[in-house]
Design a protein around this motif. Structure first.
Motif, mmCIF file in Angstrom:
data_model
loop_
_atom_site.group_PDB
_atom_site.id
_atom_site.type_symbol
_atom_site.label_atom_id
_atom_site.label_comp_id
_atom_site.label_asym_id
_atom_site.label_seq_id
_atom_site.Cartn_x
_atom_site.Cartn_y
_atom_site.Cartn_z
ATOM 1 N N ILE A 171 62.766 62.286 37.714
ATOM 2 C CA ILE A 171 61.939 61.631 38.731
ATOM 3 C C ILE A 171 62.271 60.146 38.749
ATOM 4 N N SER A 172 62.661 59.664 39.901
ATOM 5 C CA SER A 172 62.960 58.248 40.096
ATOM 6 C C SER A 172 61.772 57.565 40.759
ATOM 7 N N SER A 173 61.433 56.381 40.290
ATOM 8 C CA SER A 173 60.379 55.548 40.887
ATOM 9 C C SER A 173 59.000 56.209 40.862
ATOM 10 N N LEU A 174 58.676 56.825 39.739
ATOM 11 C CA LEU A 174 57.328 57.358 39.563
ATOM 12 C C LEU A 174 56.342 56.194 39.662
ATOM 13 N N PRO A 175 55.280 56.320 40.429
ATOM 14 C CA PRO A 175 54.321 55.209 40.524
ATOM 15 C C PRO A 175 53.732 54.883 39.144
ATOM 16 N N SER A 176 53.691 53.606 38.828
ATOM 17 C CA SER A 176 53.165 53.179 37.530
ATOM 18 C C SER A 176 51.841 52.441 37.658
ATOM 19 N N GLU A 177 51.433 52.196 38.863
ATOM 20 C CA GLU A 177 50.184 51.477 39.114
ATOM 21 C C GLU A 177 49.078 52.466 39.440
ATOM 22 N N SER A 178 47.867 52.045 39.200
ATOM 23 C CA SER A 178 46.694 52.819 39.585
ATOM 24 C C SER A 178 46.565 52.825 41.108
ATOM 25 N N SER A 179 45.856 53.789 41.627
ATOM 26 C CA SER A 179 45.571 53.814 43.063
ATOM 27 C C SER A 179 44.491 52.800 43.417
ATOM 28 N N TYR A 180 43.831 52.283 42.410
ATOM 29 C CA TYR A 180 42.728 51.318 42.557
ATOM 30 C C TYR A 180 41.531 51.905 43.305
ATOM 31 N N ASP A 181 41.441 53.220 43.351
ATOM 32 C CA ASP A 181 40.241 53.900 43.844
ATOM 33 C C ASP A 181 39.380 54.184 42.622
ATOM 34 N N LEU A 204 36.475 54.897 40.085
ATOM 35 C CA LEU A 204 35.168 55.452 39.787
ATOM 36 C C LEU A 204 34.784 55.020 38.372
ATOM 37 N N ILE A 205 35.818 54.625 37.617
ATOM 38 C CA ILE A 205 35.630 54.093 36.273
ATOM 39 C C ILE A 205 36.428 52.802 36.167
ATOM 40 N N ASP A 206 36.300 52.111 35.049
ATOM 41 C CA ASP A 206 36.915 50.794 34.949
ATOM 42 C C ASP A 206 38.237 50.747 34.197
ATOM 43 N N GLU A 207 38.798 51.877 33.827
ATOM 44 C CA GLU A 207 40.064 51.917 33.102
ATOM 45 C C GLU A 207 41.060 52.829 33.801
ATOM 46 N N THR A 208 42.324 52.457 33.711
ATOM 47 C CA THR A 208 43.388 53.305 34.222
ATOM 48 C C THR A 208 43.938 54.124 33.063
ATOM 49 N N VAL A 209 44.029 55.422 33.235
ATOM 50 C CA VAL A 209 44.596 56.307 32.230
ATOM 51 C C VAL A 209 45.932 56.812 32.779
ATOM 52 N N PRO A 210 47.013 56.677 32.009
ATOM 53 C CA PRO A 210 48.331 57.118 32.497
ATOM 54 C C PRO A 210 48.482 58.639 32.415
ATOM 55 N N PHE A 211 47.612 59.350 33.120
ATOM 56 C CA PHE A 211 47.559 60.801 33.018
ATOM 57 C C PHE A 211 48.884 61.465 33.413
ATOM 58 N N TYR A 212 49.425 61.104 34.568
ATOM 59 C CA TYR A 212 50.643 61.762 35.042
ATOM 60 C C TYR A 212 51.816 61.545 34.087
ATOM 61 N N PRO A 213 52.090 60.313 33.631
ATOM 62 C CA PRO A 213 53.158 60.148 32.633
ATOM 63 C C PRO A 213 52.890 60.916 31.346
ATOM 64 N N MET A 214 51.630 61.008 30.927
ATOM 65 C CA MET A 214 51.310 61.756 29.705
ATOM 66 C C MET A 214 51.627 63.241 29.870
ATOM 67 N N VAL A 215 51.377 63.772 31.034
ATOM 68 C CA VAL A 215 51.651 65.191 31.295
ATOM 69 C C VAL A 215 53.152 65.446 31.408
ATOM 70 N N LEU A 216 53.880 64.540 32.026
ATOM 71 C CA LEU A 216 55.306 64.741 32.271
ATOM 72 C C LEU A 216 56.187 64.499 31.051
ATOM 73 N N HIS A 217 55.814 63.535 30.218
ATOM 74 C CA HIS A 217 56.716 63.091 29.145
ATOM 75 C C HIS A 217 57.070 64.243 28.207
ATOM 76 N N GLY A 218 58.354 64.359 27.950
ATOM 77 C CA GLY A 218 58.854 65.449 27.113
ATOM 78 C C GLY A 218 59.286 66.654 27.914
ATOM 79 N N TYR A 219 58.947 66.679 29.190
ATOM 80 C CA TYR A 219 59.322 67.792 30.071
ATOM 81 C C TYR A 219 60.255 67.345 31.193
#
Length: 171
Positions: free
Chosen positions: A28-38, A40-55
């Motif tokens: 995957i090239s140019s995976l977004p690294s920024e939050s959507s800034y929508d 509901l909570i005050d922290e950004t969690v790198p969920f997508y990179p956490m799911v993808l890494h290693g796969y």
């Protein structure tokens, strides 16, 4: 199309990595690294990179096109991305009236030293390339830790502009 590309060329890469492409994407090239800034909570969690890494390996934006060079470099380290640069042989001014006019600084000979330096820094993470991310935590206002399946922790300190690798022992 991705299946055909994999069959004919041996692998297929995608831009930005929409979920429906993941079963056929090898990169995957140019995976977004920024939050959507929508928020509901005050922290950004790198969920997508956490799911993808290693796969599926991924990069964020190109190193020579970053808005905030140090912060975006450190985010790539924190989130497990691979380094990436978009370079040209000639001066990017020749691209001014083309579809590639966004390449405002791309001449390889001007970026070579920085590319070698950055890839050297990423090299300290080479053993983690195929490992899954098992945890991500905020240690303080400017420090974050990413833990990999072998127990290795990568600590990024945005205030100091640095990162460190604490080797794990398992898996």
């Amino acid at each position: 199309m991705l299946s055909y590309t994999r069959k004919e060329l041996g692998s297929a890469g995608v831009f930005r990595g929409n979920a429906y492409t993941l079963s056929q994407a090898d990169y995957i090239s140019s995976l977004p690294s920024e939050s959507s800034y929508d928020f509901l909570i005050d922290e950004t969690v790198p969920f997508y990179p956490m799911v993808l890494h290693g796969y599926v390996p991924y990069t964020f934006g190109e190193g020579n096109l970053r808005d905030d060079e140090r912060k975006e470099f450190l985010r790539a380290i924190e989130y497990g991305a691979m380094p990436s640069f978009m370079v040209t042989h000639d001066d990017s001014r020749k691209l001014k009236e083309s579809a590639s006019n966004f390449l405002y600084s791309s001449r390889f000979d001007k970026w070579e030293g920085r590319i070698v330096e950055e890839y050297g820094q990423f090299d300290s993470l080479a053993g983690l390339f195929a490992r899954r991310i098992t945890a991500h935590e905020k240690l303080s206002a400017d420090r974050y830790a990413t833990t990999y399946e072998d127990g290795t922790r990568v600590i990024v300190d945005y205030a100091a502009g640095s990162f460190s690798v604490e080797k794990g022992g398992g898996a």
